[in-house]
Design an enzyme around this catalytic site. Structure first.
Site, PDB file in Angstrom:
ATOM      1  N   GLU A  97      -6.390   5.328   7.743  1.00  0.00           N
ATOM      2  CA  GLU A  97      -6.244   6.798   7.378  1.00  0.00           C
ATOM      3  C   GLU A  97      -7.472   7.325   6.717  1.00  0.00           C
ATOM      4  O   GLU A  97      -7.752   8.426   6.811  1.00  0.00           O
ATOM      5  CB  GLU A  97      -5.295   6.626   6.561  1.00  0.00           C
ATOM      6  N   SER A 120       3.627  -1.809  10.344  1.00  0.00           N
ATOM      7  CA  SER A 120       4.948  -2.014  10.606  1.00  0.00           C
ATOM      8  C   SER A 120       5.627  -3.204  10.235  1.00  0.00           C
ATOM      9  O   SER A 120       6.597  -3.797  11.097  1.00  0.00           O
ATOM     10  CB  SER A 120       5.489  -1.494  11.848  1.00  0.00           C
ATOM     11  N   GLY A 145       2.689   2.757  10.632  1.00  0.00           N
ATOM     12  CA  GLY A 145       3.846   3.683  10.646  1.00  0.00           C
ATOM     13  C   GLY A 145       4.450   4.153  11.598  1.00  0.00           C
ATOM     14  O   GLY A 145       5.154   5.241  11.590  1.00  0.00           O
ATOM     15  N   GLU A 156      -5.452  -4.375  10.847  1.00  0.00           N
ATOM     16  CA  GLU A 156      -4.242  -3.476  11.175  1.00  0.00           C
ATOM     17  C   GLU A 156      -4.362  -2.391  12.185  1.00  0.00           C
ATOM     18  O   GLU A 156      -5.240  -1.443  12.136  1.00  0.00           O
ATOM     19  CB  GLU A 156      -4.135  -2.363   9.854  1.00  0.00           C
ATOM     20  N   ASN A 203       0.796  -1.285  -0.182  1.00  0.00           N
ATOM     21  CA  ASN A 203      -0.091  -0.134   0.055  1.00  0.00           C
ATOM     22  C   ASN A 203       0.835   1.339   0.130  1.00  0.00           C
ATOM     23  O   ASN A 203       1.533   1.566   1.076  1.00  0.00           O
ATOM     24  CB  ASN A 203      -0.836  -0.006   1.263  1.00  0.00           C
ATOM     25  N   LYS A 214       0.119   4.339  -0.336  1.00  0.00           N
ATOM     26  CA  LYS A 214      -0.407   5.525   0.040  1.00  0.00           C
ATOM     27  C   LYS A 214      -0.186   6.584  -0.849  1.00  0.00           C
ATOM     28  O   LYS A 214       0.010   6.365  -2.115  1.00  0.00           O
ATOM     29  CB  LYS A 214       0.033   5.905   1.594  1.00  0.00           C
ATOM     30  N   HIS A 264      -9.458   1.769   5.121  1.00  0.00           N
ATOM     31  CA  HIS A 264      -8.195   1.948   5.710  1.00  0.00           C
ATOM     32  C   HIS A 264      -8.243   2.991   6.879  1.00  0.00           C
ATOM     33  O   HIS A 264      -9.117   3.969   6.685  1.00  0.00           O
ATOM     34  CB  HIS A 264      -7.062   2.455   4.476  1.00  0.00           C
TER      35      HIS A 264
HETATM   36  P1  13P Z   1       3.237   0.760   7.713  1.00  0.00           P
HETATM   37  O1  13P Z   1       3.824  -0.685   7.113  1.00  0.00           O
HETATM   38  O2  13P Z   1       4.022   1.743   6.995  1.00  0.00           O
HETATM   39  O3  13P Z   1       3.099   0.524   9.114  1.00  0.00           O
HETATM   40  O4  13P Z   1       1.967   0.817   7.083  1.00  0.00           O
HETATM   41  C1  13P Z   1       0.815   0.105   7.333  1.00  0.00           C
HETATM   42  C2  13P Z   1      -0.490   0.254   6.487  1.00  0.00           C
HETATM   43  O5  13P Z   1      -1.177   1.316   6.821  1.00  0.00           O
HETATM   44  C3  13P Z   1      -0.847  -0.645   5.428  1.00  0.00           C
HETATM   45  O6  13P Z   1      -2.063  -0.138   4.799  1.00  0.00           O
END
Ligand code: 13P
Length: 256
Positions: free
Chosen positions: A99, A215, A175, A169, A10, A12, A97
């Site tokens: 976010e 992560s 992140g 997640e 992903n 983003k 997601h």
């Molecule tokens: P990270 O791997 O950067 O923690 O992000 C995970 C994520 O949100 C994947 O959709």
């Protein structure tokens, strides 16, 4: 029950078309052997046509969008419809997601509307759920996940579940460099599968692939993927670099 693992990048809001092209070239040159898993890349909308072109000869790597509209077409400035995604051969879409939930205010009802719209168009779903640290610390992890699953999947049929992956997640692991321990992740995945069993029965729940996200790195992929209810990963930061995405796949999923 054997479930073929699915590893999805992903990106983003990273990588425009030229970075996308460079990534795919590097990724394909490093991905030697044939890992026994599905591989998906979720690029920004504007990079999807380039991704499609760059992956043309790479059998087995599929494209995902990171979002879609819950509407068909019309006066929805800035939105992208499922029909448009199909037109450029997108197969999967990430919906829900954290976010999208926390920054863009998507509720379970909006997410559910998007899920249904995406299935009408034949898109495969990567349906994201997960709790915040406050929710986990307050002891309401299971309630939060149950509500997200039940409301997000409302009206999604048993047949649709064949084309659905759930990505667990935990928001506090996204992140942050803080990964859920394998034990925490396994416990949550087993719970997710139990809720899906209540909703759809055990045959569908046993077939369902549940990805872990938050992560995931080359050095923790193997331990997470060894858990019985973890069937792949949704990877943010570590998927932006070709070598680390390859290493996660290879470490998490031995070659055929
Ligand atoms: P990270 O791997 O950067 O923690 O992000 C995970 C994520 O949100 C994947 O959709």
């Amino acid at each position: 029950m054997f479930r073929r693992p699915i590893f999805a990048a992903n990106w983003k809001m990273n990588k425009g078309p030229s970075d996308t092209q460079a990534f795919v070239k590097s990724f394909l040159s490093k991905l030697t052997g044939r890992p026994a898993c599905d591989i998906v890349i979720a690029a920004p909308f504007i990079s999807l046509p380039t991704l499609s072109e760059s992956l043309r000869d790479a059998r087995g790597v599929e494209m995902a969008a990171q979002n879609c509209s819950q509407f068909d077409d019309g006066a929805y400035t800035g939105e992208i419809s499922v029909k448009m995604l199909r037109e450029i051969l997108v197969r999967h879409v990430i919906i829900g997601h954290s976010e999208r939930r926390s920054i863009f205010g998507e509720t379970n009802a909006v997410i559910n509307a998007k899920m249904k719209k995406a299935r009408e168009a034949g898109l495969k779903l990567i349906f994201c759920i997960g709790e915040t640290l406050e929710e986990r610390n307050a002891g309401i992890l299971e309630n939060v996940l149950r509500t997200q699953i039940t409301e997000g999947l409302a009206g999604i049929t048993a047949e649709d579940m064949d084309d659905t992956v759930i990505a667990y997640e935990p928001v506090w692991a996204i992140g942050t460099g803080v990964t859920a321990t394998a034990a925490q992740a396994q416990e949550a995945h087993a719970f997710v599968r139990s809720v899906v069993t209540e909703l759809y029965g055990s045959e569908i729940a046993q077939k369902l692939r549940i990805q872990y996200g938050g992560s995931v790195k080359p050095n923790n992929a193997a331990e997470l993927m060894a858990c019985p209810d973890i069937d792949g990963a949704l990877i943010g930061g570590a998927s932006l670099e070709a070598q680390s995405f390859v290493d996660i796949i290879v470490n998490g999923c031995p070659a055929d």
